[in-house]
Design a protein around this motif. Structure first.
Motif, PDB file in Angstrom:
ATOM      1  N   LEU A 130     -73.991  13.737 -59.866  1.00 39.02           N
ATOM      2  CA  LEU A 130     -72.613  14.096 -60.223  1.00 39.02           C
ATOM      3  C   LEU A 130     -72.530  15.539 -60.727  1.00 39.02           C
ATOM      4  CD1 LEU A 130     -71.485  10.757 -61.873  1.00 39.02           C
ATOM      5  CD2 LEU A 130     -70.343  11.886 -59.959  1.00 39.02           C
ATOM      6  N   ILE A 131     -73.536  15.941 -61.523  1.00 40.55           N
ATOM      7  CA  ILE A 131     -73.530  17.315 -62.032  1.00 40.55           C
ATOM      8  C   ILE A 131     -73.692  18.302 -60.865  1.00 40.55           C
ATOM      9  CG2 ILE A 131     -74.782  18.986 -63.489  1.00 40.55           C
ATOM     10  CD1 ILE A 131     -75.438  16.586 -65.357  1.00 40.55           C
ATOM     11  N   ALA A 132     -74.595  17.968 -59.953  1.00 39.08           N
ATOM     12  CA  ALA A 132     -74.842  18.870 -58.812  1.00 39.08           C
ATOM     13  C   ALA A 132     -73.634  18.951 -57.885  1.00 39.08           C
ATOM     14  CB  ALA A 132     -76.068  18.386 -58.038  1.00 39.08           C
ATOM     15  N   GLU A 133     -72.856  17.861 -57.827  1.00 41.56           N
ATOM     16  CA  GLU A 133     -71.693  17.840 -56.931  1.00 41.56           C
ATOM     17  C   GLU A 133     -70.417  18.321 -57.626  1.00 41.56           C
ATOM     18  OE1 GLU A 133     -73.107  14.014 -54.155  1.00 41.56           O
ATOM     19  OE2 GLU A 133     -71.502  13.775 -55.614  1.00 41.56           O
ATOM     20  N   LYS A 134     -70.561  18.798 -58.851  1.00 43.79           N
ATOM     21  CA  LYS A 134     -69.386  19.129 -59.672  1.00 43.79           C
ATOM     22  C   LYS A 134     -68.391  20.036 -58.941  1.00 43.79           C
ATOM     23  CE  LYS A 134     -68.552  21.524 -63.984  1.00 43.79           C
ATOM     24  NZ  LYS A 134     -69.275  22.198 -65.088  1.00 43.79           N
ATOM     25  N   ALA A 156     -67.568  11.837 -55.378  1.00 43.65           N
ATOM     26  CA  ALA A 156     -67.256  10.592 -56.072  1.00 43.65           C
ATOM     27  C   ALA A 156     -65.856  10.648 -56.656  1.00 43.65           C
ATOM     28  CB  ALA A 156     -68.268  10.362 -57.182  1.00 43.65           C
ATOM     29  N   ASP A 157     -65.245   9.461 -56.763  1.00 42.79           N
ATOM     30  CA  ASP A 157     -63.938   9.360 -57.409  1.00 42.79           C
ATOM     31  C   ASP A 157     -64.064   8.765 -58.803  1.00 42.79           C
ATOM     32  OD1 ASP A 157     -62.411  10.206 -55.057  1.00 42.79           O
ATOM     33  OD2 ASP A 157     -63.117   8.323 -54.184  1.00 42.79           O
ATOM     34  N   VAL A 158     -64.976   7.797 -58.913  1.00 39.11           N
ATOM     35  CA  VAL A 158     -65.106   7.049 -60.172  1.00 39.11           C
ATOM     36  C   VAL A 158     -66.580   6.963 -60.551  1.00 39.11           C
ATOM     37  CG1 VAL A 158     -64.778   4.776 -61.256  1.00 39.11           C
ATOM     38  CG2 VAL A 158     -63.067   5.642 -59.642  1.00 39.11           C
ATOM     39  N   PHE A 159     -66.862   7.075 -61.858  1.00 39.59           N
ATOM     40  CA  PHE A 159     -68.206   6.789 -62.360  1.00 39.59           C
ATOM     41  C   PHE A 159     -68.100   5.583 -63.271  1.00 39.59           C
ATOM     42  CE2 PHE A 159     -71.727   7.812 -65.501  1.00 39.59           C
ATOM     43  CZ  PHE A 159     -72.733   7.376 -64.667  1.00 39.59           C
ATOM     44  N   TRP A 160     -68.780   4.505 -62.894  1.00 41.37           N
ATOM     45  CA  TRP A 160     -68.810   3.292 -63.718  1.00 41.37           C
ATOM     46  C   TRP A 160     -70.241   3.140 -64.194  1.00 41.37           C
ATOM     47  CZ3 TRP A 160     -68.296  -2.357 -61.435  1.00 41.37           C
ATOM     48  CH2 TRP A 160     -68.494  -3.284 -62.464  1.00 41.37           C
ATOM     49  N   GLU A 185     -70.325  18.101 -69.683  1.00 40.63           N
ATOM     50  CA  GLU A 185     -70.571  19.001 -68.541  1.00 40.63           C
ATOM     51  C   GLU A 185     -69.285  19.319 -67.773  1.00 40.63           C
ATOM     52  OE1 GLU A 185     -73.395  20.433 -67.300  1.00 40.63           O
ATOM     53  OE2 GLU A 185     -74.627  19.724 -68.950  1.00 40.63           O
ATOM     54  N   GLY A 186     -68.171  18.703 -68.180  1.00 43.45           N
ATOM     55  CA  GLY A 186     -66.891  18.960 -67.523  1.00 43.45           C
ATOM     56  C   GLY A 186     -66.754  18.288 -66.167  1.00 43.45           C
ATOM     57  N   VAL A 187     -67.483  17.176 -65.982  1.00 42.45           N
ATOM     58  CA  VAL A 187     -67.449  16.480 -64.691  1.00 42.45           C
ATOM     59  C   VAL A 187     -66.285  15.479 -64.637  1.00 42.45           C
ATOM     60  CG1 VAL A 187     -68.779  14.890 -63.220  1.00 42.45           C
ATOM     61  CG2 VAL A 187     -69.938  16.768 -64.363  1.00 42.45           C
ATOM     62  N   LEU A 188     -65.771  15.071 -65.821  1.00 47.48           N
ATOM     63  CA  LEU A 188     -64.781  13.987 -65.850  1.00 47.48           C
ATOM     64  C   LEU A 188     -63.355  14.507 -66.061  1.00 47.48           C
ATOM     65  CD1 LEU A 188     -66.807  11.517 -68.111  1.00 47.48           C
ATOM     66  CD2 LEU A 188     -66.938  11.826 -65.631  1.00 47.48           C
ATOM     67  N   THR A 244     -68.837   2.024 -69.419  1.00 46.84           N
ATOM     68  CA  THR A 244     -67.813   3.063 -69.456  1.00 46.84           C
ATOM     69  C   THR A 244     -67.343   3.352 -68.034  1.00 46.84           C
ATOM     70  OG1 THR A 244     -69.630   4.630 -69.516  1.00 46.84           O
ATOM     71  CG2 THR A 244     -68.428   4.317 -71.562  1.00 46.84           C
ATOM     72  N   VAL A 245     -66.087   3.705 -67.924  1.00 49.19           N
ATOM     73  CA  VAL A 245     -65.569   4.070 -66.610  1.00 49.19           C
ATOM     74  C   VAL A 245     -64.766   5.367 -66.755  1.00 49.19           C
ATOM     75  CG1 VAL A 245     -63.473   2.640 -66.788  1.00 49.19           C
ATOM     76  CG2 VAL A 245     -64.389   3.234 -64.526  1.00 49.19           C
ATOM     77  N   ALA A 246     -64.897   6.225 -65.750  1.00 52.15           N
ATOM     78  CA  ALA A 246     -64.222   7.529 -65.822  1.00 52.15           C
ATOM     79  C   ALA A 246     -63.866   7.990 -64.426  1.00 52.15           C
ATOM     80  CB  ALA A 246     -65.133   8.541 -66.493  1.00 52.15           C
ATOM     81  N   ILE A 247     -62.843   8.827 -64.358  1.00 47.22           N
ATOM     82  CA  ILE A 247     -62.464   9.430 -63.073  1.00 47.22           C
ATOM     83  C   ILE A 247     -63.077  10.830 -63.001  1.00 47.22           C
ATOM     84  CG2 ILE A 247     -60.510  10.324 -61.722  1.00 47.22           C
ATOM     85  CD1 ILE A 247     -58.905   7.932 -62.713  1.00 47.22           C
ATOM     86  N   ILE A 248     -63.600  11.158 -61.836  1.00 43.54           N
ATOM     87  CA  ILE A 248     -64.276  12.446 -61.645  1.00 43.54           C
ATOM     88  C   ILE A 248     -63.232  13.556 -61.452  1.00 43.54           C
ATOM     89  CG2 ILE A 248     -65.949  13.709 -60.199  1.00 43.54           C
ATOM     90  CD1 ILE A 248     -67.098  11.227 -61.724  1.00 43.54           C
ATOM     91  N   ALA A 249     -63.448  14.668 -62.140  1.00 46.88           N
ATOM     92  CA  ALA A 249     -62.533  15.809 -61.994  1.00 46.88           C
ATOM     93  C   ALA A 249     -62.535  16.288 -60.545  1.00 46.88           C
ATOM     94  CB  ALA A 249     -62.972  16.937 -62.928  1.00 46.88           C
ATOM     95  N   GLY A 250     -61.357  16.410 -59.979  1.00 46.50           N
ATOM     96  CA  GLY A 250     -61.239  16.848 -58.589  1.00 46.50           C
ATOM     97  C   GLY A 250     -61.566  15.748 -57.600  1.00 46.50           C
ATOM     98  N   ALA A 251     -61.452  14.494 -58.044  1.00 50.62           N
ATOM     99  CA  ALA A 251     -61.782  13.360 -57.165  1.00 50.62           C
ATOM    100  C   ALA A 251     -60.964  13.409 -55.881  1.00 50.62           C
ATOM    101  CB  ALA A 251     -61.490  12.048 -57.890  1.00 50.62           C
TER     102      ALA A 251
END
Lengths: 539, 348
Positions: free
Chosen positions: B81-85, B90-94, B107-110, B267-274
């Motif tokens: 996720l960090i490398a793909e920032k 990805a749309d969601v990280f669960w 890291e500003g990924v979410l 935890t569940v989160a939406i990825i920034a720029g999903a």
């Protein structure tokens, strides 16, 4: 006139060098990206990296222990592999073939599964003897880790042994047997002549061992490879993981350099289509005992794999379900393996044909080519991700990147095997082929292609099996919605579904066996069609 | 090249390459405009996959999951996720735990998202800036093999790892630098302070307690009688109980002045720029639904609901658990430090 010829030779060399670089790009690029990230962070004065680079007593000791461990495991496995190879001629041709297929089937099984199987079987054995006066096996520590690592290496070691020993010319053996007993022929003639393959094999097994942590950690043994993962986990910074990996890479490169004479000497190797050593049957009793022990060990390994995973804790229904619900994973894994072979083997063949000739250039070439074997798989995955993150949207990238992950990690193995095969071609035959036509012409194909076919097929089986079992890099680049069988196996391991794990492992072994049988069939068809070797070369 | 050779090569390529690609990617190649959501998850496939199927059936949105594995030692999806920032796929990280999600937040990924389904979730299970939401927790517990225990009493505390009645080589923990074990270690740093926590782990190491490769390995070693007890997560422990192993689960340090145990929420989160933001929000709403938490309890993935009056797992009594006196935002700063220091203690 002279300067024109010199100019043409020079430009030809430059073109060859440029093409070689182009072919090596899949290996060089991800490693280059990791190197650039590391250097950039180092230049920026990142304290995390400088701290990591400071040599500590703990790190040094860990590296020494890991190096000795990997070397001892590789050496032990290779010795058993040699014994197994010398024992094969004692059996009929059919049994020998079954024994070869058996070890190839075990190739793609992740080492951790072997470890788990041994752990379960020995644990059950300990329970069995708990009421008796016998001491139970201590299921932890260096000896246990060494043993399981050795048996996990055995499929590779036995194949290396077979390739090395069954290549010696029959005439050579016949001449030696006139004056010396078989055991002397083995130690004074066969082993020294097989040194190139054995040395390269040792280097390969050593690299597998020193980058492996799953088996030692199951038996509470710490290795340097685990320390790299701990550094990566704690920081999530590629450059810091790279800094942590540097000493290990340095050791690996040193071992590779030490093995270079062997790898380079593959060029003078007489070839592995001979069966000279198969005539050796007159062994002393102690050696026969060791040979049979090696064979029993392989059979035991297969038994432990079956009983340790499926037999002891699984159920047939669970195994069946896991196989029947893995259609997409099977196709995805097969596709990755097949594409790795279709792309990797021509690449390896091209690289071998353009290999530099000078001694120093050869050294640099081999270190560069084999370096990717020494780099932790997750770093290779991160290198690929960093390279392709911007463009890898779309289904095709989701397929191609795991293929590249397999190629980057295991192309060196294919290059080593093919280079040995190419260099064994009789120069007279090669000149004849050149006289008859250029590369691609029917006559060239009829002369050269069949001669390198066995090497191509063996390299293909290795590349296919190793790519099938790859996890660390594939996990980082696999397409969303898709996973390989190996990824699924490790996912099920955490849940504790051993029957499913066993089912998937059996499936992987089955796929590799079928691929191997098809390969053997292909080799025999090819050789029958062209009939270029002597009769003893067909075995 | 002869014509039959060309035909053979074309035939081989079609059989070996084209047909499998069509089989694998037919939905992606044929329905570019259809709705889909890419979910990266560290939750075991056996638990998460049925939920994905149900979501697909309910909404018609196709789920493309990427699963993590324990063997990757948390260097897998989080690093991906960090490398793909800059170019998120990805749309969601669960996640099955919390600190790696907090790392991604740092890291500003979410991306911020306040799900309407999360209104009844206590605020300390939510990110301060709305980047992630916690739900359904797993606890850190002792799994005890009753046959191996013999006449000794069952352990009650993590300090029982130092009790001489239990031989050191019959006790086990997972490497505390990885996964939930590392979160637990960071929590001990936060509660006990650095020196006491370090002393605790030094003592564990000096005593010779077995440190192995992951909670699932500890579970298996306890379940098959190689260890007397070990410290693991509740889902692993319940798995062993359900499979009929001779084991019991002990929630450690539950006495009135005890340390308590650590509860680690999903935890569940939406990825920034999903790429599929709307679908991602729909999935997050679906996952954070109260009924879904109960469903996850029933399936065995979580044992401790974060909502008042949530369904309880029959595998263990999770009501009134005494938890460690700390917050996740207090734990998180200790994560990297504890991982680095414990690396020095346990990997030698």
């Amino acid at each position: 006139m002279h300067s024109t010829i010199h100019g043409k030779v020079l430009s030809g060399r430059i073109v060859r060098f440029m093409i070689l670089l182009l072919l090596l790009l899949p290996i060089i690029l991800p490693i280059g990206v990791i190197l650039v990230l590391f250097c950039t962070s180092l230049a920026s004065g990142d304290t995390g990296i400088t701290t990591q680079l400071v040599w500590s007593g703990r790190s040094g000791l860990l590296l020494i222990k890991s190096t000795v461990y990997a070397a001892v495991c590789a050496l032990t496995a290779l010795l058993i592999g040699i014994l197994y190879a010398t024992a094969l001629p004692r059996f009929s041709r059919q049994v020998s073939r079954i024994m070869i297929v058996l070890i190839i089937a075990l190739l793609p099984i992740p080492p951790y599964i072997h470890a788990l199987a041994w752990n379960n079987v020995l644990s059950a054995f300990n329970t069995l003897i708990s009421g008796t006066s016998y001491q139970p096996f201590a299921l932890e520590g260096w000896i246990m880790a060494w043993w399981v690592q050795v048996v996990a290496f055995l499929p590779f070691a036995c194949l290396i042994g077979i390739i090395a020993l069954h290549a010696i010319s029959r005439d050579l053996i016949d001449a030696a047997r006139v004056v010396s007993p078989d055991i002397t022929v083995l130690s004074k003639i066969i082993i020294p002549i097989s040194y190139p393959v054995l040395s390269a094999g040792f280097g390969f097994l050593f690299l597998l061992g020193i980058t492996e942590y799953s088996i030692p950690s199951l038996f509470s043994v710490d290795t340097y490879a685990l320390d790299i993962f701990a550094a990566f986990s704690a920081t999530n910074v590629i450059a810091i993981a790279c800094a942590a990996a540097l000493p290990l890479i340095a050791v690996a490169v040193c071992v590779l350099v030490l093995c270079q004479p062997g790898i380079r000497a593959l060029g003078e190797f007489p070839g592995w289509t001979g069966t000279g050593s198969s005539q050796l049957q007159d062994w002393p009793a102690w050696f026969r005992f060791l040979q049979y022990s090696a064979v029993i060990l392989i059979v035991l390994q297969v038994g432990v794999f079956i009983f340790g995973t499926a037999g002891s804790i699984g159920s047939l229904q669970g195994i069946g379900t896991s196989i029947s619900t893995s259609g997409r994973e099977i196709v995805y894994s097969l596709e990755i393996g097949i594409l790795a072979v279709l792309i990797g083997i021509p690449l390896a063949a091209g690289i071998v044909s353009l290999m530099p000739k000078g001694k120093y250039a050869k050294n640099v070439f081999w270190v560069l080519v084999t370096l990717s074997l020494a780099i932790p798989s997750s770093l290779i995955g991160m290198g690929l991700l960093t390279l392709f993150a911007a463009v890898m949207i779309g289904p095709i990238w989701g397929l191609l990147l795991p293929v590249f992950a397999g190629i980057v990690r295991f192309l060196p193995v294919a290059i080593i095997i093919i280079s040995a095969q190419v260099h064994m071609i009789d120069p007279v035959l090669l000149d004849a082929a050149r006289f008859l036509g250029d590369i691609g012409s029917a006559s060239y194909r009829r002369v050269v292609a069949p001669m390198i076919a066995p090497g191509i097929f063996i390299a293909a089986v290795f590349l296919f099996a190793l790519t099938l079992g790859e996890l660390g890099a594939t996990l980082l680049v696999a397409a969303p919605g898709h996973q390989t069988l190996t990824m699924k196996i490790y996912n099920y391991l955490h849940y504790g579904s051993f029957s499913a794990v066993a089912g998937l492992c059996v499936l992987m072994a089955g796929i590799t066996t079928i691929a191997t049988l098809l390969t053997m069939f292909g080799i025999s068809l090819w050789i029958k069609r062209f009939r270029l070797f002597g009769s003893d070369a067909h075995d | 090249m002869e014509r039959r050779h060309v035909l053979f090569i074309v035939f081989a390529v079609v059989i070996l390459v084209i047909i499998p690609i069509i089989f694998l990617f037919h939905d992606e190649l044929g329905t570019q405009s259809s709705r889909e959501v890419v979910i990266y998850t560290s939750v075991d496939q056996v638990y998460s996959e049925p939920l994905f199927f149900e979501f697909e059936n309910r909404t018609g949105i196709h789920v493309r999951p990427v699963y993590d594995v324990e063997a990757a030692k948390t260097t897998g999806l989080v690093n991906r996720l960090i490398a793909e920032k800059a170019h998120p796929r990805a749309d969601v990280f669960w996640s099955g735990e919390i600190v790696q999600t907090m790392l991604l937040e740092q890291e500003g990924v979410l991306e911020r998202y306040d799900s309407p389904s999360a209104v009844d979730i206590p605020s300390h299970y939510k990110s301060l800036n709305g980047s992630w939401t916690g739900f359904g927790g797993r606890g850190r517990v002792l799994l005890v093999n009753t046959q191996r225990l013999g006449t000794n009493p069952a352990p009650k505390s993590i300090y029982d790892f130092f009790d001489e009645r239990y031989p050191a080589d019959s006790l086990g923990i997972a490497y505390p630098m990885f996964g939930t074990a590392s979160t637990h270690a960071a929590a001990l740093y936060a509660v006990l302070g650095r020196d006491k926590a370090q002393a605790f782990f030094n003592r564990l190491n000096d005593r010779g307690v077995r440190v192995v490769d992951g909670n699932s390995v500890v579970r298996d070693l306890v379940a098959n009688g190689q260890l007397t007890f070990g410290l693991i997560d509740t889902d692993d422990a319940c798995g062993a109980v359900e499979r009929g192993a001779p084991v019991i689960i002990v929630i450690p340090d539950q006495e009135s002045n005890g340390l308590g145990t650590l509860i680690i929420p999903n935890t569940v989160a939406i990825i920034a720029g999903a790429p599929h933001k709307q679908e991602a929000q729909q999935f997050v709403d679906y996952l954070l639904n109260r009924d879904m938490e109960s469903e996850l309890v029933t399936s065995g993935w979580i044992q401790i609901p974060v909502r008042e009056g949530g369904r309880v797992n029959p595998c263990m009594n999770s009501s009134g658990i005494r938890t460690m006196n700390t917050t996740y935002s207090e734990i998180f700063p200790y994560l990297a430090q504890s991982q680095q220091e414990l690396r020095g203690i346990f990997i030698r």
